[in-house]
Design an enzyme around this catalytic site. Structure first.
Site: not given
Ligand code: F6P
Length: 325
Positions: A14, A106, A129, A133, A173, A175, A190, A218
């Protein structure tokens, strides 16, 4: 192994904001050291299919501020096969590449490690990334920008949430980790955050939201996409069963978080680490990722960077609840 005279650089997996700044730093540091650089187009696929182009310092002008990656990225199926990897190594030999700089997460480092283990290739990694992570670096390139993007969105959601007395579930996002969720929850104020690293029940969430609703009109619940209770949609549906009268909405931020101009922090991190990767290769290092720990550049073996789980900061987790009071 002979001296490093020609380096290949690729971005894989990604994309993340700051990858271009890292490519620029690799190319310009190499030029400063009198070393050639070839950009590999499309991640490991470019290596398998011999898709390369030589990069000089002027080829990386005006890219430090651009999101995405000028080298493009992919999750390569061909490279997962032994045959694909043999083709990749043949491409390196044909072009006289002595070493690779692999920028990614990774999956990218898993590929780099296989190249090293199977073929003895010199590969060094840069943590690119948004997920943050990877062990061996306090921040990954792109994380800060993604968090800022998420926070900007949440500030806007807060405006409409408070105008309508609504409860919002905002999915981010990350992962299977909650780094983006936790950081954006703190920075946006939040009320609650759902993290894959914690065992949080819907009962507990409903209890907290019920208490909060007595004080506030809210609320925003940030949900990490990898949460074990499901994403924001699934969690909101469960909560709705307990709070049928509550007006609620769901926003999934999605790939917005992957794009955009990198923050200054990501540009500086990418520049520093990109340059250090070249210096480390020249110093004889490889088989590792170059990261930043406590403000210092550090190398960490690929095995540790991908094998060791990095922990969320406990005090920040507690802070979400304290500051939502
Ligand atoms: O690893 C980066 C990431 O954006 C994650 O946060 C997400 O789960 C994943 O890639 C999404 O992947 P794709 O672009 O293949 O949908």
């Amino acid at each position: 192994m002979g001296p490093v005279r020609h380096i290949g650089v690729l971005t894989s997996g990604g994309d993340s904001p700051g990858m271009n700044a890292a490519i620029r730093a690799v190319v310009r540091t190499a030029a400063f050291r009198g070393i050639r650089v070839s950009g590999i187009i499309g991640g490991y696929d470019g290596l398998v299919n011999d898709h390369l182009r030589e990069l000089g310092p002027r080829d990386v002008s005006n890219i430090i501020q651009r999101g995405g990656t000028i080298l493009r990225s992919a999750r390569s199926e061909a490279f997962r096969t032994a045959e694909g990897r043999t083709q990749a190594v043949a491409t390196m030999a044909r072009h006289g590449l002595d070493a690779l700089v692999a920028i990614g997460g990774d999956g990218t480092f898993t590929g780099a490690k296989v190249l090293l283990d199977e073929h003895g290739c010199r590969v060094i990694g840069l943590p690119g990334t948004i997920d943050n992570d990877l062990a061996g670096t306090d921040r990954t390139i792109g994380f800060d920008t993604a968090v800022n993007t998420a926070v900007e969105a949440m500030d806007k959601i807060r405006d409409t949430a408070s105008s309508h007395d609504r409860l919002f579930f905002v999915e981010v996002m990350g992962r299977d980790t909650g780094f983006i969720a936790l950081a954006s929850a703190i920075a946006s104020g939040a009320e609650y955050v759902m993290l894959p690293e914690l065992c949080q029940s819907i009962d507990q969430l409903v209890k907290e939201l019920s208490q909060a609703s007595r004080l506030k009109s809210s609320s925003i619940v940030v949900v990490a996409e990898g949460d074990e209770q499901g994403g924001a949609v699934a969690i909101s549906e469960q909560v709705r069963k307990f709070l049928p009268d509550r007006d609620m909405r769901v926003t999934v931020l999605g790939h917005l978080q992957r794009g955009g101009s990198p923050t200054a922090m990501d540009r500086i991190l990418a520049s520093r680490l990109g340059s250090a990767a070249v210096e480390q290769l020249l110093a004889g290092e490889h088989g590792c990722m170059v990261g930043e720990v406590n403000g210092q550049v550090r190398t960490t073996s690929f095995a540790e960077a991908i094998g060791k789980r990095k922990s969320l900061q406990e005090d920040l987790i507690a802070l979400v609840g304290i500051l939502a009071t």
